[in-house]
Scaffold this motif. Structure first.
Motif, PDB file in Angstrom:
ATOM      1  N   PHE A   1      -1.285   2.480 -19.362  1.00  0.00           N
ATOM      2  CA  PHE A   1      -1.342   1.184 -20.045  1.00  0.00           C
ATOM      3  C   PHE A   1      -1.351   0.055 -19.017  1.00  0.00           C
ATOM      4  O   PHE A   1      -2.153  -0.861 -19.102  1.00  0.00           O
ATOM      5  CB  PHE A   1      -0.158   1.024 -20.998  1.00  0.00           C
ATOM      6  N   ALA A   2      -0.463   0.132 -18.045  1.00  0.00           N
ATOM      7  CA  ALA A   2      -0.408  -0.892 -16.995  1.00  0.00           C
ATOM      8  C   ALA A   2      -0.159  -0.203 -15.662  1.00  0.00           C
ATOM      9  O   ALA A   2       0.754   0.618 -15.546  1.00  0.00           O
ATOM     10  CB  ALA A   2       0.700  -1.897 -17.289  1.00  0.00           C
ATOM     11  N   GLU A   3      -0.967  -0.516 -14.666  1.00  0.00           N
ATOM     12  CA  GLU A   3      -0.768   0.064 -13.331  1.00  0.00           C
ATOM     13  C   GLU A   3      -1.256  -0.921 -12.270  1.00  0.00           C
ATOM     14  O   GLU A   3      -1.936  -1.887 -12.590  1.00  0.00           O
ATOM     15  CB  GLU A   3      -1.484   1.413 -13.198  1.00  0.00           C
ATOM     16  N   GLY A   4      -0.880  -0.651 -11.018  1.00  0.00           N
ATOM     17  CA  GLY A   4      -1.293  -1.543  -9.939  1.00  0.00           C
ATOM     18  C   GLY A   4      -0.136  -1.972  -9.034  1.00  0.00           C
ATOM     19  O   GLY A   4      -0.338  -2.666  -8.050  1.00  0.00           O
ATOM     20  N   TRP A   5       1.089  -1.535  -9.371  1.00  0.00           N
ATOM     21  CA  TRP A   5       2.232  -1.837  -8.507  1.00  0.00           C
ATOM     22  C   TRP A   5       2.152  -1.020  -7.217  1.00  0.00           C
ATOM     23  O   TRP A   5       2.802  -1.328  -6.235  1.00  0.00           O
ATOM     24  CB  TRP A   5       3.543  -1.556  -9.236  1.00  0.00           C
ATOM     25  N   LEU A   6       1.360   0.053  -7.251  1.00  0.00           N
ATOM     26  CA  LEU A   6       1.100   0.887  -6.080  1.00  0.00           C
ATOM     27  C   LEU A   6      -0.322   0.590  -5.617  1.00  0.00           C
ATOM     28  O   LEU A   6      -1.275   0.755  -6.380  1.00  0.00           O
ATOM     29  CB  LEU A   6       1.235   2.365  -6.472  1.00  0.00           C
ATOM     30  N   GLN A   7      -0.468   0.114  -4.382  1.00  0.00           N
ATOM     31  CA  GLN A   7      -1.788  -0.161  -3.815  1.00  0.00           C
ATOM     32  C   GLN A   7      -1.948   0.717  -2.585  1.00  0.00           C
ATOM     33  O   GLN A   7      -1.285   0.498  -1.576  1.00  0.00           O
ATOM     34  CB  GLN A   7      -1.905  -1.638  -3.427  1.00  0.00           C
ATOM     35  N   GLY A   8      -2.833   1.730  -2.668  1.00  0.00           N
ATOM     36  CA  GLY A   8      -2.904   2.713  -1.583  1.00  0.00           C
ATOM     37  C   GLY A   8      -1.579   3.439  -1.553  1.00  0.00           C
ATOM     38  O   GLY A   8      -1.161   4.000  -2.559  1.00  0.00           O
ATOM     39  N   ASP A   9      -0.890   3.397  -0.396  1.00  0.00           N
ATOM     40  CA  ASP A   9       0.459   3.973  -0.423  1.00  0.00           C
ATOM     41  C   ASP A   9       1.524   2.878  -0.301  1.00  0.00           C
ATOM     42  O   ASP A   9       2.672   3.152   0.020  1.00  0.00           O
ATOM     43  CB  ASP A   9       0.625   5.053   0.652  1.00  0.00           C
ATOM     44  N   GLN A  10       1.123   1.646  -0.571  1.00  0.00           N
ATOM     45  CA  GLN A  10       2.063   0.526  -0.491  1.00  0.00           C
ATOM     46  C   GLN A  10       2.579   0.152  -1.879  1.00  0.00           C
ATOM     47  O   GLN A  10       1.796  -0.049  -2.802  1.00  0.00           O
ATOM     48  CB  GLN A  10       1.383  -0.694   0.137  1.00  0.00           C
ATOM     49  N   VAL A  11       3.899   0.049  -1.991  1.00  0.00           N
ATOM     50  CA  VAL A  11       4.539  -0.298  -3.257  1.00  0.00           C
ATOM     51  C   VAL A  11       4.977  -1.754  -3.195  1.00  0.00           C
ATOM     52  O   VAL A  11       5.645  -2.150  -2.246  1.00  0.00           O
ATOM     53  CB  VAL A  11       5.792   0.585  -3.468  1.00  0.00           C
ATOM     54  N   TRP A  12       4.589  -2.551  -4.172  1.00  0.00           N
ATOM     55  CA  TRP A  12       5.091  -3.934  -4.190  1.00  0.00           C
ATOM     56  C   TRP A  12       6.003  -4.191  -5.395  1.00  0.00           C
ATOM     57  O   TRP A  12       6.657  -5.229  -5.481  1.00  0.00           O
ATOM     58  CB  TRP A  12       3.955  -4.940  -4.134  1.00  0.00           C
ATOM     59  N   GLY A  13       6.049  -3.240  -6.323  1.00  0.00           N
ATOM     60  CA  GLY A  13       6.915  -3.396  -7.493  1.00  0.00           C
ATOM     61  C   GLY A  13       7.125  -2.062  -8.165  1.00  0.00           C
ATOM     62  O   GLY A  13       6.393  -1.097  -7.893  1.00  0.00           O
ATOM     63  N   ARG A  14       8.157  -1.986  -9.013  1.00  0.00           N
ATOM     64  CA  ARG A  14       8.474  -0.733  -9.692  1.00  0.00           C
ATOM     65  C   ARG A  14       8.804  -1.024 -11.161  1.00  0.00           C
ATOM     66  O   ARG A  14       9.914  -1.472 -11.471  1.00  0.00           O
ATOM     67  CB  ARG A  14       9.646  -0.025  -9.012  1.00  0.00           C
ATOM     68  N   PRO A  15       7.848  -0.776 -12.075  1.00  0.00           N
ATOM     69  CA  PRO A  15       8.114  -1.022 -13.493  1.00  0.00           C
ATOM     70  C   PRO A  15       9.137  -0.015 -14.009  1.00  0.00           C
ATOM     71  O   PRO A  15       8.985   1.187 -13.785  1.00  0.00           O
ATOM     72  CB  PRO A  15       6.748  -0.807 -14.147  1.00  0.00           C
ATOM     73  N   VAL A  16      10.167  -0.496 -14.675  1.00  0.00           N
ATOM     74  CA  VAL A  16      11.293   0.408 -14.950  1.00  0.00           C
ATOM     75  C   VAL A  16      11.650   0.465 -16.436  1.00  0.00           C
ATOM     76  O   VAL A  16      12.054   1.515 -16.937  1.00  0.00           O
ATOM     77  CB  VAL A  16      12.469   0.036 -14.018  1.00  0.00           C
TER      78      VAL A  16
END
Lengths: 185, 402
Positions: free
Chosen positions: B360-375
């Motif tokens: 439904f929603a993704e994109g907090w992971l870019q390549g192997d870089q994490v900028w956020g964690r939906p919880v």
């Protein structure tokens, strides 16, 4: 109660200025000389910031630190943590006992210290550098973790400290105090 | 598993507190929880849990435009500056209460139209992950106790005392943080997680439990649940659906986390003997059969870290979204190729089986870089969906325009 402050990037120079009241105990560059007081130089940013949060909210208690942390803002904490992380750690003068150091090295293996604190016990992110830290402080903190009064972030250290005897604590502290205080990367 | 009476529970809890995992002076020291069960062949693995930042990201550091949602949906940054924002629950008068875990805070977020005001209403708590609201009262679950703040919405600037509802709970910190929610029966449901990555847990652990809102009538609802920190009840069948985090260190692609339904009380979902319904644990599964335990309704993926579970009942999203479950997945650490860091959705068929499982929603992971964690997610009154991000300390709002 307090409103949450807007977040912003840490400011190293502001951190230097804000560290003025900290100098008396922790040293101008974060290298303390008072036994029982930790050096903050080269400690990971996350580590110092989390400790300040815990002092402010009361999870970690210390008669000296609690009043200092009580009025710090989130931005103050970020600035201070950034400032101390950028300082170069120097060894603390400590009289260490070689048999205790040897026993402590063995214990550090058995108790998996490097799993979180990394090889050389240099620390990483929210986990502190222990290498070259003040001997009396290391003893004090290990005792507090064993007594479950150290205000652990996630319980890992409290659990790890439970099997330690007073002799183990002394030996571990002697070992850690002798390691070179390489800053965490 | 035999039925466990309250008396036995009290005895067991006392045993755990007095002589349990924290006191094992004669045993070899166990590794830290996250490293338990790591095979010797992986001793040099660089994998370790992702560190929680001590502060939230500034709005300018939050790249909301990287979050992808289906066509017609829109994502906006709704609130920021909420350190370690986790579970969200609505007050009767429109206050959004937000929990945290390691930050130790509970927040009240007030919607001021174009902006949000964030107040800290409790601090220094012991991993207060669980928050639930009923009849003017906010309930808070920490590691070993559930408390309540009566009339909190009248007193946001001077919060009332935290009155104890229930405090006979294990004090173990590993997997000791709780999700807390009111069931359709008016009871408070929460998890008591396994105090380990993998172990034979005490009988008091690895379950979902419930008490009455006044703290009486403790009972177990589901057994063999390693750690479920997200559940909800189906809007029609009223059955309990829950997400479970699976054990670590069995490999990149196993075991899968799971999404389950507890169609009745007292079922056993396999931990620590059987994982994902079809893999016996290499150490604790000997002599066991996976057929003795409930199979997962859905394997949600290895190491995805499924937290929030919420059935959609709003009127804003297209009609096919009715009764779909949103699963917030905080994302992996025990996998070299990161996975998760997204909100998935589950469509159930008429028989309760899984018809569809899709992002439904993704994109907090870019390549192997994490900028956020939906919880966790929380539906708004208008039918839009809030998503809390405990890494960036932010809440996003997903809306739909037909």
């Amino acid at each position: 109660m307090a409103a949450a402050a807007p977040a912003r990037a840490a400011d190293l120079e502001a951190g230097r200025q804000k560290s003025e009241p900290c100098k008396a105990c922790h040293g101008a560059d974060g290298n303390a000389s008072i036994p029982g007081t930790p050096s903050l130089a080269g400690q990971p940013v996350f580590f110092t910031h989390w400790q300040l949060i815990k002092f402010r909210d009361g999870r970690r208690k210390d008669p000296q630190m609690t009043p200092f942390a009580a009025n710090l803002t989130d931005a103050d904490m970020a600035d201070l943590a950034a400032f101390y992380a950028a300082q170069r750690p120097t060894p603390r003068p400590a009289v260490t006992d070689p048999p205790k150091v040897a026993a402590g090295q063995e214990l550090a293996q058995q108790h998996h210290c490097v799993s979180c604190h990394r090889p050389g016990l240099v620390g990483h992110e929210q986990i502190p550098r222990l290498a070259g830290q003040d001997l009396a402080y290391l003893v004090k903190l290990l005792r507090a973790f064993k007594a479950q009064t150290a205000g652990d972030l996630d319980g890992t250290m409290t659990t790890a400290a439970q099997p330690l005897s007073e002799e183990d604590i002394q030996n571990l502290a002697h070992y850690m105090a002798t390691l070179p205080p390489t800053p965490s990367r | 598993m035999p039925r466990i009476t309250l008396t036995l529970l009290v005895v067991a809890v006392a045993l755990v507190l007095g002589f349990g995992p924290l006191v094992q002076a004669q045993q070899p020291a166990p590794p830290p929880t996250w490293k338990q069960g790591q095979p010797p062949s992986m001793a040099d693995s660089p994998l370790a849990p992702i560190a929680q930042p001590p502060g939230p990201k500034a709005p300018g550091e939050i790249p909301v435009d990287k979050i992808k949602v289906p066509a017609g949906f829109k994502v906006a940054l709704w609130a920021s500056g909420i350190n370690n924002a986790r579970v969200m629950t609505w007050g009767d008068r429109g206050t959004l209460f937000v929990s945290s875990r390691v930050a130790g805070n509970v927040y009240a977020v007030l919607d001021k139209g174009s902006t949000r005001e964030v107040k800290v209403i409790a601090k220094g708590l012991n991993m207060p992950n669980g928050v639930a609201f009923k009849n003017g009262t906010l309930y808070i679950a920490e590691i070993s106790r559930i408390t309540k703040m009566v009339g909190i919405e009248d007193k946001l600037d001077n919060p009332p005392p935290m009155d104890v509802v229930y405090e006979t709970l294990p004090k173990d910190l590993p997997h000791g943080w709780k999700y807390l929610a009111f069931g359709p029966d008016g009871k408070l449901y929460f998890n008591i997680g396994a105090p380990c990555n993998i172990c034979i847990p005490p009988d008091t652990h690895a379950n979902i439990s419930r008490v009455n809102a006044d703290g009486t009538g403790f009972e177990y609802v589901a057994h063999g649940v390693r750690n479920s920190v997200g559940f909800d009840w189906h809007p029609v069948t009223k059955e309990l659906y829950f997400a479970t985090h699976a054990r670590d260190w069995l490999g990149e692609d196993m075991p899968s986390d799971r999404f389950d339904v507890a169609s009745k009380k007292g079922l056993h979902f396999g931990f620590p003997y059987c994982h994902q319904g079809d893999i016996l644990d290499p150490e604790f599964g000997k002599g066991k059969s996976c057929n003795d335990y409930v199979k997962p309704l859905l394997k949600t993926g290895p190491h995805v870290a499924g937290n929030g579970v919420e059935f959609y009942t709003g009127s804003m999203f297209p009609s096919e979204y009715q009764n779909r479950a949103f699963l917030a997945q905080r994302g992996s650490w025990n996998r070299t190729q990161k996975i998760g860091f997204r909100v998935m959705m589950v469509t159930l068929d008429a028989k309760g089986g899984v018809a569809k499982y899709e992002p439904f929603a993704e994109g907090w992971l870019q390549g192997d870089q994490v900028w956020g964690r939906p919880v966790y997610t929380q539906q708004m009154k208008d039918g839009s969906l809030l998503i809390a991000d405990d890494y960036a300390g932010a809440i996003y709002r997903v809306s739909y325009q037909r």
